[in-house]
Motif scaffolding. Sequence first.
Motif, PDB file in Angstrom:
ATOM      1  N   GLU A 134     -13.377 -88.469 -17.915  1.00  7.88           N
ATOM      2  CA  GLU A 134     -14.036 -89.752 -17.713  1.00  7.88           C
ATOM      3  C   GLU A 134     -13.252 -90.541 -16.674  1.00  7.88           C
ATOM      4  O   GLU A 134     -12.035 -90.458 -16.611  1.00  7.88           O
ATOM      5  CB  GLU A 134     -14.032 -90.582 -19.002  1.00  7.88           C
ATOM      6  N   PRO A 135     -13.933 -91.331 -15.880  1.00  5.38           N
ATOM      7  CA  PRO A 135     -13.196 -92.148 -14.920  1.00  5.38           C
ATOM      8  C   PRO A 135     -12.412 -93.231 -15.651  1.00  5.38           C
ATOM      9  O   PRO A 135     -12.839 -93.734 -16.676  1.00  5.38           O
ATOM     10  CB  PRO A 135     -14.291 -92.772 -14.046  1.00  5.38           C
ATOM     11  N   GLU A 136     -11.256 -93.544 -15.107  1.00  2.10           N
ATOM     12  CA  GLU A 136     -10.451 -94.608 -15.691  1.00  2.10           C
ATOM     13  C   GLU A 136     -11.106 -95.942 -15.379  1.00  2.10           C
ATOM     14  O   GLU A 136     -11.510 -96.201 -14.254  1.00  2.10           O
ATOM     15  CB  GLU A 136      -9.041 -94.548 -15.101  1.00  2.10           C
ATOM     16  N   LYS A 137     -11.226 -96.787 -16.387  1.00  3.80           N
ATOM     17  CA  LYS A 137     -11.860 -98.092 -16.189  1.00  3.80           C
ATOM     18  C   LYS A 137     -10.824 -99.068 -15.662  1.00  3.80           C
ATOM     19  O   LYS A 137      -9.721 -99.141 -16.173  1.00  3.80           O
ATOM     20  CB  LYS A 137     -12.425 -98.597 -17.514  1.00  3.80           C
ATOM     21  N   PRO A 189     -13.390 -84.957 -11.414  1.00  2.00           N
ATOM     22  CA  PRO A 189     -14.043 -86.256 -11.284  1.00  2.00           C
ATOM     23  C   PRO A 189     -14.278 -86.654  -9.825  1.00  2.00           C
ATOM     24  O   PRO A 189     -13.549 -86.234  -8.927  1.00  2.00           O
ATOM     25  CB  PRO A 189     -13.085 -87.235 -11.954  1.00  2.00           C
ATOM     26  N   SER A 206     -14.274 -93.031  -9.587  1.00  2.00           N
ATOM     27  CA  SER A 206     -13.287 -93.314 -10.634  1.00  2.00           C
ATOM     28  C   SER A 206     -12.152 -94.221 -10.167  1.00  2.00           C
ATOM     29  O   SER A 206     -11.497 -94.845 -10.994  1.00  2.00           O
ATOM     30  CB  SER A 206     -12.715 -92.019 -11.193  1.00  2.00           C
TER      31      SER A 206
END
Length: 177
Positions: free
Chosen positions: A72-75, A129, A134
């Motif tokens: 998952e992309p880092e928020k 990713p 991201s």
Amino acid sequence: MAVVCAALVSFSLMVSMVIPKRRPGFPGRRNLAVFTLVALAFIAGMLAIVEIYGAEGSEAEAAEHGGVHPGEPEKPPASPPDEEPHLGEAPAAAASPGDPSAGALLFDSSDCAACHVLAETSASGTIGPNLDESHPSFELVVDRVTNGIGAMPSYAGRLSEQEIEDLAAYVVEATSG
């Protein structure tokens, strides 16, 4: 998990190799329903255990990586409500120890483009990713390149610490806008 897996493998080997040699008509019409139920029970048990232990591992891994699941992309961190950006001011960039121009060469020579998307290089890989979406932090890129994760191998033995920092500096610079 290992016990259920070993039982499923043993059952599978027995009914596919051992029993048919001794009883060629196995399972036969009379035992077909029992055989089917036992096989389905083993499969359901294995799937349930994988689901249970897989979910725990995923949550623990996410907690280990700051709440971000692998892949998952880092928020980006949310700005506090009382701090509003000032118009005309660029956000302060944290100085990184890497050299982005050296990192650009490493991005190409280390086959990063085979797995990642990065518009600046026309990289269009689909395994890892999308770096443009991201916007990974310097620290995250250093960690992922050094240690690897999922399908991403570790480059610790192939690149020096400085080269990894150069690569991270390039990715951050290329994706920050």
